[in-house]
Structures are given as structure tokens and as C-alpha cells.
Scaffold this motif. Sequence first.
Motif, PDB file in Angstrom:
ATOM      1  N   TYR A 206      42.111  30.172  45.981  1.00 26.61           N
ATOM      2  CA  TYR A 206      41.559  30.441  44.641  1.00 26.61           C
ATOM      3  C   TYR A 206      42.675  30.568  43.608  1.00 26.61           C
ATOM      4  O   TYR A 206      42.609  29.984  42.515  1.00 26.61           O
ATOM      5  CB  TYR A 206      40.732  31.717  44.691  1.00 26.61           C
ATOM      6  N   LEU A 207      43.721  31.322  43.949  1.00 29.81           N
ATOM      7  CA  LEU A 207      44.839  31.492  43.017  1.00 29.81           C
ATOM      8  C   LEU A 207      45.572  30.182  42.766  1.00 29.81           C
ATOM      9  O   LEU A 207      45.967  29.879  41.638  1.00 29.81           O
ATOM     10  CB  LEU A 207      45.819  32.522  43.560  1.00 29.81           C
TER      11      LEU A 207
ATOM     12  N   LYS B  91      43.798  38.424  36.374  1.00 24.74           N
ATOM     13  CA  LYS B  91      43.015  37.621  37.309  1.00 24.74           C
ATOM     14  C   LYS B  91      42.229  38.566  38.224  1.00 24.74           C
ATOM     15  O   LYS B  91      42.721  38.955  39.289  1.00 24.74           O
ATOM     16  CB  LYS B  91      43.942  36.707  38.133  1.00 24.74           C
ATOM     17  N   PRO B  92      41.040  39.003  37.805  1.00 24.20           N
ATOM     18  CA  PRO B  92      40.271  39.956  38.612  1.00 24.20           C
ATOM     19  C   PRO B  92      40.068  39.439  40.042  1.00 24.20           C
ATOM     20  O   PRO B  92      39.747  38.272  40.252  1.00 24.20           O
ATOM     21  CB  PRO B  92      38.936  40.057  37.866  1.00 24.20           C
ATOM     22  N   TRP B  93      40.288  40.337  40.996  1.00 22.28           N
ATOM     23  CA  TRP B  93      40.141  39.956  42.391  1.00 22.28           C
ATOM     24  C   TRP B  93      38.694  40.109  42.827  1.00 22.28           C
ATOM     25  O   TRP B  93      37.877  40.706  42.142  1.00 22.28           O
ATOM     26  CB  TRP B  93      41.069  40.802  43.257  1.00 22.28           C
ATOM     27  N   ARG B  94      38.366  39.556  43.991  1.00 25.39           N
ATOM     28  CA  ARG B  94      36.995  39.605  44.503  1.00 25.39           C
ATOM     29  C   ARG B  94      36.985  40.173  45.916  1.00 25.39           C
ATOM     30  O   ARG B  94      37.920  39.955  46.697  1.00 25.39           O
ATOM     31  CB  ARG B  94      36.390  38.200  44.524  1.00 25.39           C
TER      32      ARG B  94
ATOM     33  N   TYR C  27      50.974  37.625  42.541  1.00 27.45           N
ATOM     34  CA  TYR C  27      50.861  38.209  41.212  1.00 27.45           C
ATOM     35  C   TYR C  27      50.318  39.627  41.199  1.00 27.45           C
ATOM     36  O   TYR C  27      50.207  40.234  40.126  1.00 27.45           O
ATOM     37  CB  TYR C  27      49.947  37.337  40.344  1.00 27.45           C
ATOM     38  N   ALA C  28      49.965  40.193  42.340  1.00 30.27           N
ATOM     39  CA  ALA C  28      49.337  41.515  42.337  1.00 30.27           C
ATOM     40  C   ALA C  28      49.556  42.223  43.666  1.00 30.27           C
ATOM     41  O   ALA C  28      49.792  41.595  44.697  1.00 30.27           O
ATOM     42  CB  ALA C  28      47.844  41.391  42.060  1.00 30.27           C
TER      43      ALA C  28
ATOM     44  N   ILE D  78      43.960  46.552  40.784  1.00 24.02           N
ATOM     45  CA  ILE D  78      44.212  46.920  39.387  1.00 24.02           C
ATOM     46  C   ILE D  78      44.150  45.669  38.527  1.00 24.02           C
ATOM     47  O   ILE D  78      44.849  44.692  38.780  1.00 24.02           O
ATOM     48  CB  ILE D  78      45.576  47.611  39.262  1.00 24.02           C
ATOM     49  N   GLY D  79      43.309  45.713  37.510  1.00 26.18           N
ATOM     50  CA  GLY D  79      43.089  44.532  36.687  1.00 26.18           C
ATOM     51  C   GLY D  79      44.062  44.358  35.540  1.00 26.18           C
ATOM     52  O   GLY D  79      44.294  43.235  35.079  1.00 26.18           O
ATOM     53  N   ARG D  80      44.638  45.457  35.047  1.00 27.98           N
ATOM     54  CA  ARG D  80      45.493  45.364  33.870  1.00 27.98           C
ATOM     55  C   ARG D  80      46.878  44.811  34.220  1.00 27.98           C
ATOM     56  O   ARG D  80      47.568  45.336  35.090  1.00 27.98           O
ATOM     57  CB  ARG D  80      45.636  46.731  33.212  1.00 27.98           C
TER      58      ARG D  80
END
Length: 232
Positions: free
Chosen positions: A37-38, A63-66, A96-97, A143-145
Amino acid sequence: MAVFLAGDSNIFTLSGWYNLEVLDPDGTARIQAGQAYLEQARKTWMIETRGREGLINFGKFEKPWRAEFLPEKLIFKEGVALPDWVQSFPGCNTKYAKFPLLSQSLKALIDAHKGPMDSWQFFPIDILNKDATPYATYYAWCIGRVRDAVDETCEGVKPIGGPVDGQHVWNTVGLPVPERLILKKKAIEGLNAWTDFRLFASKKVFVSDVLFEAMTVSGAKGFVPDSVWSEK
């Protein structure tokens, strides 16, 4: 002040080494789906921007995760007990996260500090003992921010081109440490948790000093302050 959190390596000597593994092929497939996806999102972004932004800047965007990209179950293969903050597990990060794994009590404490500017999600993951009996449910903290909060005028920054006018292209030079870099207060104002795309976003997360103090006072185990960062 902003606090950069890391896993507490001393937890291994206090509680013994622990190791979590994916329970079955479905868990591995879910992690691989997130990676795919990324990669597709990165390619789409490059096409849409026609490369004008530069590949590095893809990391700036949230990039909100699922839940579907995380394993539903993990098996507790080694160890006696898990700490409240688990720094590493299969699927715990991307390029990235970073997604720490939290106990129910630490999750509740952190969620109680969520402010209107914050953005995060908790995804439950069932932890099983080696004999497949339930151990506990932990929660991946996504964490979305994402912020680009480094002050571009400080010592550890080098302009790449153009006048230093706030719109110039720049990068960090040397060690990206708080002794050489300062965060822009305006960029992180009102946030209790975030990642900075220039500062090890795939390995560590930032929290506010207020949240860090609450976590510490609670007696939660498994995390340490990697560094404390000034703001201006």
C-alpha cells in the motif's frame, strides 16, 4: 519541551528477554499488504506531483494506517512478561512511521490526554502464550500527525539552494541531535504525540512533556526519554 521516546533496553534485564512473533501466514500477509500500500501510494504521489516535490518530501504527508495492515494475533514465544510499552514487534514500523504496542492501562492513559489537535488510532492485537492460550490484548498506537518541525535557521541545518527566507530548500547536517537542532513551537503547538519526517520517524515518536510526565508518574514500563528537545 518535546520528548523523543525510545524502548527501554534495561527492561530485558529486569523482566527477561521477550520475543513476539506472527502467529500464522495471514499475519505476515497483512504486514506485506501494508508495505505494498505504501509503495503504491509513493508511486502515485510521484506521478501526481511529476517529481516536483522530490521523493524525500513524500514522508511529510500524513498517511493514516489501517487495521488490515497489522497482524491480528502475535505469539509470545520468549519471556516472562511484557512491559506496558513494547518497542518492537512484527509490523511495528514502516519507512515513515513507528507503532509502539501498548498495554490496556497505558493506552487508556494516553487516550485521556488526546487533544483536539491530536490524531491517533489504537488497533487491538491479541497476544497468545506459546500454548495458544490468551496472554493479553495490546494495542498498536498509530500516530497520525506528521510534522516538519525543525527550525531551519538553527546550527544543524544547511541551506541547499536559494536565500534563507523560510521558503528555501535545506537539510540537516551532522548528527540530528537536540544540541544542534531546535523545534519550531508553532509547528507542534497543541500536539501530544507526533512524528517528524526528518527525525527517525520509522524508529521513534515524539510526545509532549505533559504526556511524558503522566506516563512516567503512572509507573508504566518499557520506554525511556531518548532525548529532550527545545522549542522556539
